[in-house]
Design an enzyme around this catalytic site. Sequence first.
Site, PDB file in Angstrom:
ATOM      1  CB  CYS A  82      37.612  44.210  27.464  1.00 55.42           C
ATOM      2  SG  CYS A  82      38.613  43.660  26.375  1.00 55.42           S
ATOM      3  CG  HIS A 193      36.986  38.634  27.825  1.00 54.21           C
ATOM      4  ND1 HIS A 193      35.920  38.933  27.591  1.00 54.21           N
ATOM      5  CD2 HIS A 193      38.670  39.082  27.227  1.00 54.21           C
ATOM      6  CE1 HIS A 193      36.742  39.893  26.475  1.00 54.21           C
ATOM      7  NE2 HIS A 193      38.370  40.231  26.697  1.00 54.21           N
ATOM      8  CD  GLU A 195      33.762  37.413  29.588  1.00 54.92           C
ATOM      9  OE1 GLU A 195      34.162  38.170  28.795  1.00 54.92           O
ATOM     10  OE2 GLU A 195      33.644  38.121  30.613  1.00 54.92           O
TER      11      GLU A 195
END
Length: 213
Positions: A82, A193, A195
């Site tokens: 990011c 992202h 995750e």
Amino acid sequence: MTIAVIDYGMGNLHSVAKALEHVTHENVIITRDPRRILGATRLVLPGQGAIRDCVGELERTELRGLVDDVLTRQAKPLLGICVGQQMLLERSEENGGVDCLGFFQGSVDKFPIDMRDEHDQRLKVPHMGWNLVEQNHAHPLWAGIDNNEHFYFVHSYYVNAADDTQVFGTTRYGRVGAHVAIGRDATFAVQFHPEKSSRAGLRLLENFVTWTP
């Protein structure tokens, strides 16, 4: 072996660490201790929020020089996420203009206010949600991930890298082609992202923890 998530006060640290723990048995730590960072075998540079704050906190915590040194010497694999990707460019338009780390040539630009899709429908800024990523070049971190796979994004600014050979993934949002995955030597950085990107994101993290540049 240890994977260090660099804690300079900005970023989704615990979510990133939990996702890494899900894909590896290696030790995952969140730390701002220079000795532990330098002693780790792999580094993750997260980032979230305004880029001026992220760069400022990196300097305030006296970690900028350490990150610069790791990038310059390419001593170990580093994954930017990011704003952790955006900080690696030369300059960002955000906050009236911010000088960044300059590891990659290029800029971080703001999405146009009047964003339109191919049907001339208005698009929202920030770009938020799932979007496909075209893999511009092969890379070990793309192993097992389909081209045009979907990843999760939240951003109002996007990377415009100067060297096409360093662009490994592009997302189209309206008429903008954002460089959402860039790489050089032992550094790879993504705007999305991983995750939060389900199977594809976890696979990218799994590839990172086994990557030998």
